[in-house]
Every structure is written in C-alpha cells, then in structure tokens.
Motif scaffolding. Structure first.
Motif, PDB file in Angstrom:
ATOM      1  N   TYR A 159      47.925  27.113  39.820  1.00 11.65           N
ATOM      2  CA  TYR A 159      47.117  26.777  40.990  1.00 11.65           C
ATOM      3  C   TYR A 159      46.310  28.018  41.355  1.00 11.65           C
ATOM      4  N   GLY A 160      45.064  28.041  40.893  1.00 14.55           N
ATOM      5  CA  GLY A 160      44.214  29.173  41.200  1.00 14.55           C
ATOM      6  C   GLY A 160      43.884  29.232  42.681  1.00 14.55           C
ATOM      7  N   GLY A 161      43.730  30.442  43.178  1.00  8.77           N
ATOM      8  CA  GLY A 161      43.380  30.612  44.585  1.00  8.77           C
ATOM      9  C   GLY A 161      42.436  31.788  44.762  1.00  8.77           C
ATOM     10  N   GLN A 162      41.436  31.616  45.615  1.00  8.20           N
ATOM     11  CA  GLN A 162      40.477  32.678  45.912  1.00  8.20           C
ATOM     12  C   GLN A 162      40.616  33.088  47.377  1.00  8.20           C
ATOM     13  N   MET A 163      40.479  34.374  47.622  1.00  8.55           N
ATOM     14  CA  MET A 163      40.660  34.953  48.954  1.00  8.55           C
ATOM     15  C   MET A 163      39.566  35.976  49.211  1.00  8.55           C
ATOM     16  N   LEU A 164      39.444  36.366  50.468  1.00  8.78           N
ATOM     17  CA  LEU A 164      38.484  37.402  50.826  1.00  8.78           C
ATOM     18  C   LEU A 164      38.994  38.168  52.031  1.00  8.78           C
ATOM     19  N   SER A 165      38.383  39.296  52.275  1.00  9.06           N
ATOM     20  CA  SER A 165      38.636  40.021  53.517  1.00  9.06           C
ATOM     21  C   SER A 165      37.302  40.349  54.157  1.00  9.06           C
ATOM     22  N   VAL A 166      37.303  40.399  55.483  1.00  7.90           N
ATOM     23  CA  VAL A 166      36.103  40.769  56.231  1.00  7.90           C
ATOM     24  C   VAL A 166      36.445  41.950  57.134  1.00  7.90           C
ATOM     25  N   GLY A 170      45.114  45.639  59.986  1.00  5.76           N
ATOM     26  CA  GLY A 170      44.364  46.835  60.336  1.00  5.76           C
ATOM     27  C   GLY A 170      42.921  46.496  60.674  1.00  5.76           C
ATOM     28  N   ASP A 171      41.989  47.173  60.014  1.00  8.96           N
ATOM     29  CA  ASP A 171      40.572  46.937  60.291  1.00  8.96           C
ATOM     30  C   ASP A 171      39.990  45.830  59.420  1.00  8.96           C
ATOM     31  N   GLN A 172      40.867  45.088  58.750  1.00 14.03           N
ATOM     32  CA  GLN A 172      40.431  43.975  57.908  1.00 14.03           C
ATOM     33  C   GLN A 172      41.080  42.672  58.390  1.00 14.03           C
ATOM     34  N   LEU A 173      40.402  41.559  58.106  1.00 12.81           N
ATOM     35  CA  LEU A 173      40.975  40.236  58.310  1.00 12.81           C
ATOM     36  C   LEU A 173      41.006  39.556  56.951  1.00 12.81           C
ATOM     37  N   VAL A 174      42.212  39.217  56.486  1.00 13.89           N
ATOM     38  CA  VAL A 174      42.360  38.542  55.197  1.00 13.89           C
ATOM     39  C   VAL A 174      42.239  37.045  55.424  1.00 13.89           C
ATOM     40  N   ILE A 175      41.419  36.396  54.617  1.00 11.08           N
ATOM     41  CA  ILE A 175      41.173  34.955  54.749  1.00 11.08           C
ATOM     42  C   ILE A 175      41.415  34.289  53.400  1.00 11.08           C
ATOM     43  N   GLY A 176      42.213  33.268  53.396  1.00  5.82           N
ATOM     44  CA  GLY A 176      42.458  32.503  52.185  1.00  5.82           C
ATOM     45  C   GLY A 176      42.724  31.052  52.563  1.00  5.82           C
ATOM     46  N   ALA A 177      42.968  30.265  51.645  1.00  3.80           N
ATOM     47  CA  ALA A 177      42.761  30.461  50.220  1.00  3.80           C
ATOM     48  C   ALA A 177      42.391  29.100  49.651  1.00  3.80           C
ATOM     49  N   THR A 178      41.593  29.143  48.603  1.00  5.16           N
ATOM     50  CA  THR A 178      41.322  27.898  47.902  1.00  5.16           C
ATOM     51  C   THR A 178      42.573  27.461  47.160  1.00  5.16           C
ATOM     52  N   MET A 179      42.634  26.204  46.794  1.00 10.34           N
ATOM     53  CA  MET A 179      43.759  25.661  46.038  1.00 10.34           C
ATOM     54  C   MET A 179      43.177  24.868  44.872  1.00 10.34           C
ATOM     55  N   GLU A 180      43.277  25.432  43.651  1.00  9.93           N
ATOM     56  CA  GLU A 180      42.568  24.888  42.503  1.00  9.93           C
ATOM     57  C   GLU A 180      43.536  24.624  41.351  1.00  9.93           C
ATOM     58  N   PRO A 181      44.109  23.421  41.299  1.00  4.19           N
ATOM     59  CA  PRO A 181      45.074  23.107  40.252  1.00  4.19           C
ATOM     60  C   PRO A 181      44.483  23.287  38.860  1.00  4.19           C
ATOM     61  N   SER A 209      41.202  36.987  43.535  1.00  8.22           N
ATOM     62  CA  SER A 209      41.821  35.713  43.177  1.00  8.22           C
ATOM     63  C   SER A 209      43.222  35.951  42.634  1.00  8.22           C
ATOM     64  N   GLY A 210      43.984  34.894  42.587  1.00  3.06           N
ATOM     65  CA  GLY A 210      45.318  34.932  42.014  1.00  3.06           C
ATOM     66  C   GLY A 210      45.689  33.558  41.486  1.00  3.06           C
ATOM     67  N   ILE A 211      46.784  33.504  40.758  1.00  2.00           N
ATOM     68  CA  ILE A 211      47.229  32.237  40.172  1.00  2.00           C
ATOM     69  C   ILE A 211      48.659  31.981  40.611  1.00  2.00           C
TER      70      ILE A 211
END
Length: 386
Positions: free
Chosen positions: A242-249, A271-282, A318-320
């Motif tokens: 299940y692939g997943g994509q994430m980002l930080s702002v 901290g000074d970042q906000l982590v946002i996720g995630a797509t769900m790609e079987p 990204s991660g799996i």
C-alpha cells in the motif's frame, strides 16, 4: 556494519530478516532477554515505512470502527498503546535522547457525512468499552484548535490517540542495537537456505521474518538456486503493498498545534514543520512521490484547515505499507518450526511496535502465547478464505 563482539554460542541465536522498526525493536527485546541476534538488511536500517510514517499512535481512529479489519485488532492496538509510555521511557533512559512521545489527545474530524458516520462508529465502540471519547461542537473544537474549518460535520476528542516522533524512535532503536553486545547488524540479505524442505540460517537456532512488504519475496537458496520465501509458507504471499505519499509544510501560527485525523488524512505538528499524510495506493511500489498527488493531498488537507491553502511545502516523500487481507499483522510461528514472522502491520507499524516485540520474544524464547497473540497467527483464516 557489525556491532560489538559475537556473543557466546550458548545463547539462543536468532537471525532477523529486516531492520525496520519492527525488526529493530524485536532484536532489542530478544537481546535483553539473553538471546544472540544477527539483524540482516541490505538497505539502510529503518529507512523504509518506519521512516516515512508520521508516528501515529491511534488505536481508536485506526481500529475501533474500520470496516474489514481483524475483529481483535482494536484489542491489540489498545494493548500496545498502553505499553507505549513505558516503551518510550526505556528508550529515552537507555539512549539519553528524546523520542517525542505524546499520549494525546488528538482530534478526529469529519468533512463529509460519510466521515461523520465513521466518527459515530468510533464513539459507539469507545462507549461500549467504557473508554474515553468526547463529541465536541464546533465552538468547543475550535477553542482547542482554532485552525479548524467552521464547516466541519463533526469532531471527536480521542484521549487514547497520540503520536511519537517515529524517526527519533528508529534512530534510537538503531543506536541501541548497534552498541548492544548481543546484537550484530549485517548489511546483506538474510542467507536463508533450504535442506530437505527445512529452512535455516547457518549458525542460528531461529529465524524471524520482519521485512515488511518484502517478507514473502526474501530469497531462499536450495540446490544452488534461489526461490521466493513464500514457497515455504504461502501465508507470506498474502502481504500486499500500500503505497503512501506524504509532505511537510512550514508551520505557521495559523496552522494546527494539535494532531488531527480526517479519513485517510492526518496532520501532525513537529516543531516548525507540519507533517501531512497520506495517500493510500494499493499495489503501488514505484513512482512516488508524485507532484500532482502531493498537491491534491495538500488541497484535501486545506478543506479541513483552510490556512493550509497557501502553505509552503518543504518536503515530500513516500513509503510502502505492508498489509494483509484483514489489515492486521502476522505474528507467530510459520509452517517452518524454527521460523517466525512479524510483518503486515499496515498503517499501525509504529503503534504496534511494543506489543509486537513482546509477543515475538514470548513466543520464540518461551513458547508462550496469549489468546490475543494467538489470534494474529499467520495460519489464521483470512477474509478471502472464510
């Protein structure tokens, strides 16, 4: 990379294939109990799904009302969440480093009627279990987190759900394994061999498969040829990707200071970042991250937190995830008497780390299995088999 001297041969010797957060934590727990461990991984330890995650420790949101999950997954997640404070404290005491554990609460929000119904299901489960969970009106929710959109359809405060800095946890686990006198790290694939249908790693008494989504693809040498490990236990072939994509702002004052969940989306202040996720790609293992997918993810997040519409993206990755048909891990002995597996944790690898290490060590060193642990054996009936 090899750490310390080889331990005395009188100790039970265990070969672990895979040095992500699960393999590392199992290695440390087994070594603490007196076993001698060799960790095998040709990749950089801990830099797979363990590194890509956001560190969610969210038993209620992930398992209390998710359709299709193992019927006892919520129990497993709750038990592991209860272990996290002690687990984190031990890591920090032994390493002198912080792992950013925060017990919660977090806020689960709904941007649609379907998502609101999901929150109703979570609250119903929590109420039946006598567990804390509180529905908030928008005024109360925005007093806690002013960045929330006033147009949301529902908000739950989940006391059970928190987070940890997963990258800090992985780094600490790796450092502790590197300096432990009973643990050796080898930057090679586990040298699995088959003799008369029996598997072994030379010089070891037991094998633990903890290679995430690649567990079934590990290679076994037989008569000079290499074959997939799934040929020796077909249950490993049930671990899907299940692939997943994430980002930080870059986190501004008008961005969330509270961990938020909304369907597949999470937002974690770090901290000074906000982590946002995630797509769900079987089924996806390549082609990530994708610029359009990341932009769409940020757009979806901005419907929940409008101030994110013009946020500056600082990173995307990204991660799996490894998942099984009932979205619960395989924990226990395989069809090979000397081989065990701890893989297929889906979105709950960070959350389930402490309980997985405990179950694996109990099984391998003592043969002990609780009813809860037995429910997640790789031989269990899966949805497609029922």
């Amino acid at each position: 990379m090899t750490c310390a001297a080889r331990p005395e041969t009188s100790s039970p010797r265990i070969a672990i294939a895979g040095a992500g957060i699960i393999g590392l934590s199992c290695a440390l727990e087994l070594a603490r109990r007196g076993a001698a461990i060799t960790l095998y991984d040709p990749n950089t330890p801990g830099r797979g799904a363990s590194w890509a995650a956001a560190g969610m420790i969210a038993p209620a949101f992930e398992a209390a009302s998710e359709p299709g999950v193992h019927p006892q997954l919520f129990d497993l997640c709750l038990e592991s969440a209860r272990l996290w404070p002690e687990f984190a404290a031990h890591l920090e005491t032994e390493s002198g480093e912080t792992v950013g554990y925060a017990a919660g609460p977090s806020l689960a929000v709904a941007a649609s009627e379907a998502m609101a119904a999901h929150l109703d299901g979570i609250l119903d489960t929590l109420t039946k279990r006598g567990l804390p969970g509180q529905r908030l009106d928008m005024d109360a929710a925005r007093r806690i987190e002013p960045a929330l959109s006033p147009d949301l359809r529902g908000v739950l405060q989940l006391t059970t759900d928190g987070h940890v800095n997963n990258r800090a946890v992985v780094s600490v686990l790796l450092a502790l394994c590197e300096r432990h006198p009973r643990i050796m790290l080898e930057r090679t694939p586990a040298p699995l061999r088959s003799h008369d249908d029996a598997l072994d790693v030379e010089g070891h008494d037991f094998i633990l498969i903890a290679a995430g989504w690649q567990s079934g693809e590990l290679k076994v040498t037989e008569h000079g040829k290499q074959f997939s490990l799934a040929n020796w236990d077909s249950s490993l072939d049930e671990i899907d990707t299940y692939g997943g994509q994430m980002l930080s702002v870059e986190r501004r004052a008008d961005h969330p200071a509270t961990t938020l969940r909304a369907g597949p989306i999470y937002m974690v202040p770090r901290g000074d970042q906000l982590v946002i996720g995630a797509t769900m790609e079987p089924g996806r293992t390549t082609g990530m991250p994708n610029t359009d997918d990341v932009a769409n993810l940020l757009q979806d997040a901005s419907r929940i937190v409008p101030s994110l519409a013009d946020a500056r993206i600082t990173s995307a990755w990204s991660g799996i995830r490894p998942g099984t048909p009932d979205f619960a891990p395989f924990l226990g002995r395989t069809r090979q008497p000397n081989m065990f597996v701890a893989a297929g944790h889906y979105r709950n690898g960070i959350l389930l780390t402490p309980i997985t290490a405990r179950i694996v060590a109990d099984l391998i060193l003592g043969g002990d299995s609780s009813d809860l642990a037995a429910a997640f054996a790789p031989s269990r009936a899966l949805p497609a088999q029922v």
